[in-house]
Design a protein around this motif. Structure first.
Motif, PDB file in Angstrom:
ATOM      1  N   VAL A 119       0.841  -1.201   0.000  1.00 27.44           N
ATOM      2  CA  VAL A 119       0.000   0.000   0.000  1.00 27.44           C
ATOM      3  C   VAL A 119       0.876   1.251   0.000  1.00 27.44           C
ATOM      4  N   GLN A 120       1.924   1.241   0.848  1.00 31.48           N
ATOM      5  CA  GLN A 120       2.836   2.381   0.917  1.00 31.48           C
ATOM      6  C   GLN A 120       3.503   2.632  -0.434  1.00 31.48           C
ATOM      7  N   ALA A 121       3.890   1.530  -1.109  1.00 29.45           N
ATOM      8  CA  ALA A 121       4.533   1.655  -2.416  1.00 29.45           C
ATOM      9  C   ALA A 121       3.584   2.280  -3.429  1.00 29.45           C
ATOM     10  N   SER A 122       2.317   1.848  -3.420  1.00 27.79           N
ATOM     11  CA  SER A 122       1.353   2.391  -4.390  1.00 27.79           C
ATOM     12  C   SER A 122       1.029   3.851  -4.091  1.00 27.79           C
ATOM     13  N   LEU A 123       0.999   4.214  -2.792  1.00 30.91           N
ATOM     14  CA  LEU A 123       0.704   5.602  -2.422  1.00 30.91           C
ATOM     15  C   LEU A 123       1.847   6.554  -2.772  1.00 30.91           C
ATOM     16  N   THR A 124       3.041   6.003  -2.937  1.00 31.34           N
ATOM     17  CA  THR A 124       4.188   6.852  -3.283  1.00 31.34           C
ATOM     18  C   THR A 124       4.487   6.809  -4.781  1.00 31.34           C
ATOM     19  N   GLY A 125       3.475   6.406  -5.581  1.00 34.32           N
ATOM     20  CA  GLY A 125       3.599   6.545  -7.031  1.00 34.32           C
ATOM     21  C   GLY A 125       4.050   5.315  -7.788  1.00 34.32           C
ATOM     22  N   HIS A 126       3.972   4.150  -7.181  1.00 35.43           N
ATOM     23  CA  HIS A 126       4.374   2.926  -7.865  1.00 35.43           C
ATOM     24  C   HIS A 126       3.156   2.088  -8.239  1.00 35.43           C
ATOM     25  N   LEU A 127       3.275   1.350  -9.343  1.00 36.20           N
ATOM     26  CA  LEU A 127       2.250   0.378  -9.715  1.00 36.20           C
ATOM     27  C   LEU A 127       2.686  -0.972  -9.147  1.00 36.20           C
ATOM     28  N   VAL A 128       1.816  -1.598  -8.360  1.00 33.15           N
ATOM     29  CA  VAL A 128       2.152  -2.841  -7.664  1.00 33.15           C
ATOM     30  C   VAL A 128       1.257  -3.973  -8.156  1.00 33.15           C
ATOM     31  N   PHE A 129       1.882  -5.062  -8.583  1.00 32.60           N
ATOM     32  CA  PHE A 129       1.150  -6.284  -8.934  1.00 32.60           C
ATOM     33  C   PHE A 129       1.380  -7.314  -7.838  1.00 32.60           C
ATOM     34  N   SER A 130       0.339  -8.092  -7.528  1.00 35.73           N
ATOM     35  CA  SER A 130       0.521  -9.154  -6.537  1.00 35.73           C
ATOM     36  C   SER A 130      -0.550 -10.216  -6.711  1.00 35.73           C
ATOM     37  N   THR A 131      -0.444 -11.284  -5.896  1.00 30.63           N
ATOM     38  CA  THR A 131      -1.435 -12.371  -5.944  1.00 30.63           C
ATOM     39  C   THR A 131      -1.997 -12.629  -4.554  1.00 30.63           C
ATOM     40  N   LEU A 132      -3.181 -13.225  -4.549  1.00 28.39           N
ATOM     41  CA  LEU A 132      -3.836 -13.696  -3.320  1.00 28.39           C
ATOM     42  C   LEU A 132      -4.434 -15.061  -3.602  1.00 28.39           C
ATOM     43  N   HIS A 133      -4.753 -15.780  -2.539  1.00 24.62           N
ATOM     44  CA  HIS A 133      -5.451 -17.053  -2.696  1.00 24.62           C
ATOM     45  C   HIS A 133      -6.878 -16.888  -2.183  1.00 24.62           C
ATOM     46  N   THR A 134      -7.803 -16.546  -3.088  1.00 22.12           N
ATOM     47  CA  THR A 134      -9.226 -16.452  -2.730  1.00 22.12           C
ATOM     48  C   THR A 134     -10.057 -17.105  -3.836  1.00 22.12           C
ATOM     49  N   ASN A 135     -11.332 -17.336  -3.551  1.00 19.42           N
ATOM     50  CA  ASN A 135     -12.192 -18.056  -4.501  1.00 19.42           C
ATOM     51  C   ASN A 135     -12.661 -17.197  -5.665  1.00 19.42           C
ATOM     52  N   ASP A 136     -12.843 -15.895  -5.421  1.00 21.32           N
ATOM     53  CA  ASP A 136     -13.284 -15.006  -6.506  1.00 21.32           C
ATOM     54  C   ASP A 136     -12.740 -13.609  -6.254  1.00 21.32           C
ATOM     55  N   ALA A 137     -13.021 -12.692  -7.164  1.00 17.00           N
ATOM     56  CA  ALA A 137     -12.457 -11.346  -7.059  1.00 17.00           C
ATOM     57  C   ALA A 137     -12.977 -10.572  -5.842  1.00 17.00           C
ATOM     58  N   PRO A 138     -14.306 -10.504  -5.605  1.00 22.72           N
ATOM     59  CA  PRO A 138     -14.789  -9.753  -4.439  1.00 22.72           C
ATOM     60  C   PRO A 138     -14.263 -10.290  -3.104  1.00 22.72           C
ATOM     61  N   SER A 139     -14.008 -11.609  -3.021  1.00 23.46           N
ATOM     62  CA  SER A 139     -13.512 -12.195  -1.771  1.00 23.46           C
ATOM     63  C   SER A 139     -12.131 -11.664  -1.393  1.00 23.46           C
ATOM     64  N   SER A 140     -11.406 -11.128  -2.360  1.00 23.69           N
ATOM     65  CA  SER A 140     -10.079 -10.576  -2.071  1.00 23.69           C
ATOM     66  C   SER A 140     -10.182  -9.370  -1.148  1.00 23.69           C
ATOM     67  N   ILE A 141     -11.270  -8.608  -1.286  1.00 24.34           N
ATOM     68  CA  ILE A 141     -11.483  -7.454  -0.406  1.00 24.34           C
ATOM     69  C   ILE A 141     -11.600  -7.932   1.043  1.00 24.34           C
ATOM     70  N   VAL A 142     -12.415  -8.963   1.238  1.00 22.82           N
ATOM     71  CA  VAL A 142     -12.617  -9.535   2.578  1.00 22.82           C
ATOM     72  C   VAL A 142     -11.293 -10.065   3.134  1.00 22.82           C
ATOM     73  N   ARG A 143     -10.511 -10.725   2.264  1.00 22.28           N
ATOM     74  CA  ARG A 143      -9.238 -11.303   2.692  1.00 22.28           C
ATOM     75  C   ARG A 143      -8.272 -10.215   3.167  1.00 22.28           C
ATOM     76  N   LEU A 144      -8.181  -9.111   2.444  1.00 25.12           N
ATOM     77  CA  LEU A 144      -7.274  -8.031   2.819  1.00 25.12           C
ATOM     78  C   LEU A 144      -7.720  -7.358   4.121  1.00 25.12           C
TER      79      LEU A 144
END
Length: 582
Positions: free
Chosen positions: A420-445
């Motif tokens: 989050v800090q990296a993205s707030l300081t002007g960087h584009l960040v790619f990453s992965t999570l292990h969740t069942n669908d896209a909306p569930s990633s919000i809950v996971r974070l």
């Protein structure tokens, strides 16, 4: 003897020199003739060897000998030697065919092997033969047509795994290998691991797996059997199992190739084997795990030639591709790819980075493990044993002036906060999570402890994906689905009226499965102001998901249905990989 036909000149005098100088040293041409060819080369860009042949000063054979000497290899005339059947079959037929080599001299006592190559450029074959076979290999160059003829002559009928297993099963010297715990005789196991039959069996298994485009090879010891299985297109297939008592020898051979400790049988070990098969770099990631009945080995096959590192070749539809490319070119923020292990998340991210990998963009990655080496990317291997975690790596990244950062996986709050800090300081960040669908990633974070205001300020989009097997093109046929099959997707006959569905009948090309290759199905959630407000207000996930669908999010199952209607996959595959929507 073969050695009489070999050029006796001191190869150290020739190795690494320019071809004209090599030919002069060999007495094939004069300096004046070389200078004449060099003069022509100034106006006509052609290899100097070709020009000297055209001038009539040397033959093609002379050029081959000189190229061999330049590479530090001798030249062998295969017409002048007689190759015995035993010598030719000192390496498996598949190995000879894959590397296009022919053994012409073999000493079993000292494990010394002399092989003829079609080209000195094939020097990696020598390194691989040393690793695969455990031989001391000396390479010579021979006429390519003669090598082809001998490979065809000796290896027309390739050995099969079944033949080798039967041969080993009848060899009594392996039967004494059975043992448990520390009671096993390590010297006997080491001798067995160096036995030519064991080496040939393992090499055949590896080459067959690479040929069939397997993603993993499993060696699994049980109380009464030792299984060998491949994972092809996400599904495991069992091979002819070798005798149970051969397990220590095969596992030890893998350990030798991966530079692991053969004596250590109580702790897990990880290693890697690097090969080049038919010109393609192959990376084998080896994992050894102690179990109740011996050591289980899994080899992950990373074949760069199988991976389409281009974002337009991953499998996105036209509309989805446009959405993903928009996310990829954001100036900052976080883009997450989510899904279970083996769903192709890393390949999708590599494809995105490959398209963003330009001379004016600095890209840093933190991965565990680094699966593919990509030119232009600064890739860091996570090593928790020495304290190099994702969080520590990310902190250092921010001092390296990157434009884009890839975090292999967000596993904990600390990693999430630094991303989050990296993205707030002007960087584009790619990453992965292990969740069942896209909306569930919000809950996971949020579950990890990330504050909602930080989440909504940084997350730009989430891509959930699965891999489904594609219908084999060789045995694809139209069919009428049963009512039961349609019910599994909550469909009725009216839904498919006027649509033609397909399936694979099963053939040799697809090993009778009806499927060949895999494709991705995707669910893309792009956060807008309305969805961000819902996250801030802690709206229930069902309401959030319904609103996301209203705003254009297509679910995994809907994407799978489109693939079915397009004749790319089957109902069974989509049901297996997606959950029923409420």
């Amino acid at each position: 003897m073969a050695t009489q036909a070999i050029n006796k000149m001191n190869l150290n005098e020739l190795k690494g020199r320019k071809l004209g100088r090599v030919l002069t040293k060999m007495g094939k041409v004069t300096r004046e003739q070389v200078h004449e060819a060099l003069g022509i080369q100034k106006t006509r860009k052609a290899p100097i060897g070709q020009l000297l042949v055209e001038l009539g000063y040397i033959s093609e054979r002379d050029v081959q000998e000189a190229l061999a000497g330049q590479a530090g290899m001798g030249f062998i005339d295969l017409d002048e030697i007689e190759i015995e059947d035993e010598t030719a079959h000192s390496i498996p037929a598949e190995t000879a065919q894959a590397y296009q080599v022919i053994p012409f001299e073999y000493d079993a006592a000292t494990k010394r092997l002399k092989v003829a190559l079609k080209s000195p450029d094939n020097f990696r074959a020598v390194d691989d033969l040393r690793l695969l076979m455990g031989f001391k290999v000396e390479a010579f160059v021979a006429d390519a047509t003669k090598v082809d003829a001998l490979v065809k002559k000796f290896y027309a009928k390739a050995e099969s795994v079944t033949d080798l297993v039967s041969d080993i099963a009848s060899d009594e010297k392996f039967m004494s290998l059975e043992g448990r715990g520390d009671s096993i005789d390590l010297d006997a196991v080491m001798d067995a691991a160096e036995d030519n039959k064991v080496i040939k069996l393992l090499n055949l298994v590896l080459l067959q797996a690479i040929k069939d485009k397997a993603s993993d090879i499993h060696f699994e010891p049980f109380e009464d059997e030792f299984k060998m299985r491949y994972r092809i297109d996400g599904v495991l297939y069992e091979m002819v199992p070798p005798p149970r008592y051969l397990a220590p020898a095969i596992v030890s051979r893998v350990k030798v190739m991966a530079s692991l400790d053969i004596a250590e049988r109580r702790m897990p070990q990880d290693g890697r084997i690097e090969l080049v098969v038919a010109g393609n770099p192959i990376d084998l990631r080896v994992s050894v795990l102690p179990t109740m009945h011996g050591e289980s080995v899994v080899m992950r096959v990373l074949d760069r030639s199988n991976v389409e590192l281009a974002i337009d070749r991953v499998g996105f539809g036209e509309k989805d591709l446009a959405t993903v490319e928009t996310l990829m070119h954001k100036p900052n923020g976080i883009v997450i790819v989510t899904g279970p292990t083996g769903s192709g998340k890393t390949t999708t991210l590599y494809a995105a980075l490959a398209s963003l990998n330009t001379v004016d963009t600095k890209i840093l990655t933190a991965e565990d493990p680094v699966e593919y080496d990509i030119d232009g990317l600064c890739q860091c291997q996570i090593n928790t044993d020495v304290g190099l975690t994702y969080a520590k790596c990310l902190r250092s990244f921010l001092r390296q002036d990157p434009d884009i950062i890839l975090v292999g996986e967000i596993r904990d709050l600390e990693t999430a906060q630094i991303a989050v800090q990296a993205s707030l300081t002007g960087h584009l960040v790619f990453s992965t999570l292990h969740t069942n669908d896209a909306p569930s990633s919000i809950v996971r974070l949020i579950d990890l402890g990330l504050e909602t205001f930080l989440l909504t300020a940084t997350i730009e989009g989430i891509v959930a994906q699965r891999l489904v097997r594609m219908i084999c093109p060789k045995c694809k046929e139209a069919y009428e689905p049963t009512e039961q099959q349609l019910m599994e997707l909550s469909l009725t006959p009216e839904h498919v009226a006027g649509r033609q569905l397909y399936r694979g009948r099963g053939c040799d090309h697809c090993h009778g499965s009806g499927y060949k290759g895999r494709m991705g199905i995707f669910e893309i959630l792009v956060l807008d102001d309305g969805l961000r407000d819902m996250i801030m207000n802690e709206t229930s996930m069902s309401v959030f998901k319904a609103e996301a669908k209203k705003r254009g999010m297509r679910t995994l199952r809907e994407c799978g249905l489109e693939a079915i209607y397009n004749g790319q996959t089957t109902i069974d595959e989509v049901v297996r990989e997606t959950i029923e929507e409420e």
